[in-house]
Design a protein around this motif. Structure first.
Motif, mmCIF file in Angstrom:
data_model
loop_
_atom_site.group_PDB
_atom_site.id
_atom_site.type_symbol
_atom_site.label_atom_id
_atom_site.label_comp_id
_atom_site.label_asym_id
_atom_site.label_seq_id
_atom_site.Cartn_x
_atom_site.Cartn_y
_atom_site.Cartn_z
ATOM 1 N N ILE A 1 0.839 -1.209 0.000
ATOM 2 C CA ILE A 1 0.000 0.000 0.000
ATOM 3 C C ILE A 1 0.873 1.257 0.000
ATOM 4 O O ILE A 1 0.550 2.258 -0.657
ATOM 5 N N PHE A 2 1.990 1.210 0.712
ATOM 6 C CA PHE A 2 2.882 2.380 0.754
ATOM 7 C C PHE A 2 3.461 2.674 -0.626
ATOM 8 O O PHE A 2 3.453 3.825 -1.084
ATOM 9 N N TRP A 3 3.990 1.647 -1.302
ATOM 10 C CA TRP A 3 4.560 1.861 -2.628
ATOM 11 C C TRP A 3 3.498 2.311 -3.626
ATOM 12 O O TRP A 3 3.790 3.124 -4.519
ATOM 13 N N TYR A 4 2.297 1.798 -3.494
ATOM 14 C CA TYR A 4 1.225 2.173 -4.417
ATOM 15 C C TYR A 4 0.826 3.639 -4.233
ATOM 16 O O TYR A 4 0.411 4.305 -5.194
ATOM 17 N N ASN A 5 0.936 4.151 -3.016
ATOM 18 C CA ASN A 5 0.581 5.543 -2.714
ATOM 19 C C ASN A 5 1.814 6.421 -2.521
ATOM 20 O O ASN A 5 1.773 7.419 -1.797
ATOM 21 N N LEU A 6 2.904 6.075 -3.176
ATOM 22 C CA LEU A 6 4.126 6.845 -3.024
ATOM 23 C C LEU A 6 3.987 8.268 -3.564
ATOM 24 O O LEU A 6 4.700 9.177 -3.122
ATOM 25 N N SER A 7 3.069 8.480 -4.485
ATOM 26 C CA SER A 7 2.891 9.818 -5.064
ATOM 27 C C SER A 7 2.437 10.833 -4.017
ATOM 28 O O SER A 7 2.677 12.040 -4.177
ATOM 29 N N ALA A 8 1.773 10.374 -2.958
ATOM 30 C CA ALA A 8 1.377 11.296 -1.891
ATOM 31 C C ALA A 8 2.582 11.823 -1.134
ATOM 32 O O ALA A 8 2.523 12.906 -0.535
ATOM 33 N N LEU A 9 3.690 11.084 -1.144
ATOM 34 C CA LEU A 9 4.909 11.515 -0.483
ATOM 35 C C LEU A 9 5.849 12.232 -1.449
ATOM 36 O O LEU A 9 6.432 13.265 -1.121
ATOM 37 N N LEU A 10 6.001 11.678 -2.646
ATOM 38 C CA LEU A 10 6.872 12.246 -3.674
ATOM 39 C C LEU A 10 6.069 12.419 -4.958
ATOM 40 O O LEU A 10 5.887 11.450 -5.703
ATOM 41 N N PRO A 11 5.587 13.613 -5.242
ATOM 42 C CA PRO A 11 4.830 13.809 -6.498
ATOM 43 C C PRO A 11 5.671 13.550 -7.741
ATOM 44 O O PRO A 11 5.149 13.075 -8.752
ATOM 45 N N ARG A 12 6.971 13.855 -7.669
ATOM 46 C CA ARG A 12 7.861 13.613 -8.785
ATOM 47 C C ARG A 12 9.089 12.865 -8.291
ATOM 48 O O ARG A 12 9.588 13.094 -7.179
ATOM 49 N N ILE A 13 9.606 11.986 -9.150
ATOM 50 C CA ILE A 13 10.832 11.237 -8.864
ATOM 51 C C ILE A 13 11.875 11.648 -9.883
ATOM 52 O O ILE A 13 11.620 11.613 -11.096
ATOM 53 N N SER A 14 13.036 12.047 -9.394
ATOM 54 C CA SER A 14 14.098 12.513 -10.279
ATOM 55 C C SER A 14 15.398 11.818 -9.928
ATOM 56 O O SER A 14 15.617 11.406 -8.773
ATOM 57 N N PHE A 15 16.266 11.701 -10.942
ATOM 58 C CA PHE A 15 17.581 11.103 -10.773
ATOM 59 C C PHE A 15 18.623 12.084 -11.284
ATOM 60 O O PHE A 15 18.487 12.642 -12.385
ATOM 61 N N GLY A 16 19.654 12.296 -10.494
ATOM 62 C CA GLY A 16 20.714 13.223 -10.865
ATOM 63 C C GLY A 16 21.747 13.322 -9.782
ATOM 64 O O GLY A 16 21.848 12.466 -8.882
ATOM 65 N N ILE A 17 22.544 14.363 -9.825
ATOM 66 C CA ILE A 17 23.579 14.593 -8.821
ATOM 67 C C ILE A 17 22.918 15.181 -7.566
ATOM 68 O O ILE A 17 22.093 16.099 -7.676
ATOM 69 N N PRO A 18 23.216 14.633 -6.369
ATOM 70 C CA PRO A 18 22.626 15.201 -5.151
ATOM 71 C C PRO A 18 22.933 16.691 -5.022
ATOM 72 O O PRO A 18 24.082 17.104 -5.196
ATOM 73 N N PHE A 19 21.931 17.471 -4.731
ATOM 74 C CA PHE A 19 22.012 18.925 -4.603
ATOM 75 C C PHE A 19 22.536 19.582 -5.891
ATOM 76 O O PHE A 19 23.101 20.674 -5.872
ATOM 77 N N GLY A 20 22.335 18.881 -7.019
ATOM 78 C CA GLY A 20 22.800 19.399 -8.299
ATOM 79 C C GLY A 20 21.744 19.244 -9.368
ATOM 80 O O GLY A 20 20.542 19.128 -9.076
ATOM 81 N N PRO A 21 22.155 19.223 -10.624
ATOM 82 C CA PRO A 21 21.193 19.127 -11.726
ATOM 83 C C PRO A 21 20.520 17.764 -11.784
ATOM 84 O O PRO A 21 21.086 16.747 -11.352
ATOM 85 N N GLU A 22 19.317 17.728 -12.318
ATOM 86 C CA GLU A 22 18.558 16.504 -12.499
ATOM 87 C C GLU A 22 18.713 16.020 -13.935
ATOM 88 O O GLU A 22 18.636 16.805 -14.880
ATOM 89 N N PHE A 23 18.921 14.717 -14.072
ATOM 90 C CA PHE A 23 19.066 14.137 -15.394
ATOM 91 C C PHE A 23 17.726 13.604 -15.916
ATOM 92 O O PHE A 23 17.371 13.810 -17.071
ATOM 93 N N ILE A 24 16.978 12.901 -15.061
ATOM 94 C CA ILE A 24 15.705 12.291 -15.456
ATOM 95 C C ILE A 24 14.701 12.585 -14.354
ATOM 96 O O ILE A 24 15.016 12.502 -13.163
ATOM 97 N N SER A 25 13.498 12.930 -14.737
ATOM 98 C CA SER A 25 12.418 13.142 -13.769
ATOM 99 C C SER A 25 11.105 12.727 -14.406
ATOM 100 O O SER A 25 10.939 12.811 -15.628
ATOM 101 N N ALA A 26 10.186 12.235 -13.562
ATOM 102 C CA ALA A 26 8.887 11.793 -14.063
ATOM 103 C C ALA A 26 7.885 11.867 -12.936
ATOM 104 O O ALA A 26 8.243 11.905 -11.742
ATOM 105 N N GLU A 27 6.619 11.902 -13.323
ATOM 106 C CA GLU A 27 5.547 11.887 -12.347
ATOM 107 C C GLU A 27 5.508 10.528 -11.646
ATOM 108 O O GLU A 27 5.655 9.482 -12.286
ATOM 109 N N THR A 28 5.327 10.555 -10.349
ATOM 110 C CA THR A 28 5.319 9.308 -9.582
ATOM 111 C C THR A 28 4.153 8.416 -9.977
ATOM 112 O O THR A 28 4.306 7.185 -10.065
ATOM 113 N N ASN A 29 2.977 8.992 -10.221
ATOM 114 C CA ASN A 29 1.829 8.189 -10.627
ATOM 115 C C ASN A 29 2.072 7.482 -11.954
ATOM 116 O O ASN A 29 1.579 6.381 -12.186
#
Length: 337
Positions: free
Chosen positions: A141-169
């Motif tokens: 249930i937590f993984w299925y409702n992860l969008s309530a915690l993180l609306p967007r998921i991004s991958f990149g350098i910590p505290f730096g630019p983002e390379f890939i991002s997408a809507e959690t849903n």
């Protein structure tokens, strides 16, 4: 040198096997007991349990046959339906993918827990503690409702630019939520199974391989893991069966597995019991197939480890007793006259 026959051998013919047994009374005389005509020990409680089980089995069979609420005609009509085939395929796919993730992750976590690096062993121990302490249903249930915690998921350098991002849903679909919930939880349990198997191998094997100049990775791959497989395979087979049954929990996140298929049908037709019986029968079929495979794998890895190999599926199905090898005749020591 020939010895004179004893008085006992002169009194009794060789064809009669007899021993002398003293009674509990200290002053009672010795008396011969004919072992050839010994009466076997009777077990009346065994026969009583057989009778009780036979009566219970007869009552169960009568209940299954005479109760019209089972609707066996409906069960037979839905048992081979195509819609259930799709649900079975989803269940099998979830089991295979989740067990693959759990097995590979469990090996890495187990090796990390046994590492001399305190930070790595602590992190791996915390992983096992966390995922084993939370129920699988809550994780799904937590993984299925992860969008309530993180609306967007991004991958990149910590505290730096983002390379890939997408809507959690969009990213976390019911299928991915089920894989994350089942796979990460299974990795925690498989880590303990693998760690127990690795600890079951004598440490002298590792020391001998190190003395020959082998690296740690090669020792683990070529020496330790092959010997640990006979300790890892039996509980792993049980985990596969448990994973197959645990896939029924994904019905709460609307993933069309076997149980969700049965629920979607009886919500329309109100034939609850027959559809649940169909689901139970299919789960029994799949777990029986896994049990047969587990028995063959256990017998393969148990070769040479013990005199008694694990009981096979056919021994269990045909009520065969596990036999032990008979010991040879005891050596007879000759005493000088």
């Amino acid at each position: 040198m020939a010895t004179a026959p004893s008085p006992d051998s002169r009194d009794h013919p060789p064809a009669v096997v007899a021993v002398k047994e003293r009674t509990e009374h200290p002053h009672a005389p010795d008396h011969p007991v004919d072992v050839a005509h010994a009466v076997p020990v009777r077990h009346p409680l065994r026969w009583l349990s057989v009778v009780v089980l036979a009566v219970l089995a007869a009552q169960l069979g009568h209940f299954l046959i005479t109760n019209p609420n089972f609707e066996w005609g409906t069960v037979g009509a839905y048992f081979g339906a195509q819609v259930f085939g799709q649900g079975i395929a989803t269940t099998i796919e979830l089991t295979v993918v989740a067990m693959a993730i759990g097995t590979v992750g469990g090996v890495f976590v187990a090796v990390g827990r046994m590492s001399e690096n305190r930070v790595l062993s602590t992190v791996c121990g915390a992983y096992v503690w966390f995922f084993r302490g939370i129920p699988v249903l809550v994780q799904l249930i937590f993984w299925y409702n992860l969008s309530a915690l993180l609306p967007r998921i991004s991958f990149g350098i910590p505290f730096g630019p983002e390379f890939i991002s997408a809507e959690t849903n969009t990213l976390i679909s019911p299928w991915l939520a089920a894989i994350l919930g089942l796979g990460l939880n299974e990795a925690a349990y498989m880590a303990e199974i693998v760690r127990g198997g690795l600890l079951g191998v004598d440490h002298g094997q590792t020391e001998a391989a190190s003395a020959l100049g082998m690296g740690r990775a090669r020792i683990l791959r070529r020496i330790v893991l092959p010997q640990a497989m006979r300790f890892i395979v039996p509980p792993t087979g049980s985990q596969v069966i448990n994973m197959l049954k645990a896939t029924s929990l994904v019905s709460v996140i609307a993933l069309a597995d076997l149980l969700y298929t049965a629920q979607s049908i009886y919500n329309r037709t109100f034939e609850t019991i027959p559809l649940l019986v169909v689901a139970c029968l299919w789960y029994l079929v799949m777990t029986s197939v896994l049990y047969v495979g587990q028995s063959f794998i256990e017998r393969y890895y148990a070769r040479g480890s013990s005199r008694n190999s694990p009981q096979s599926f056919w021994d269990f199905a045909l009520f065969r007793r596990r036999t032990t090898p008979k010991a040879g005749p005891e050596p007879v020591s000759e005493t000088p006259s």
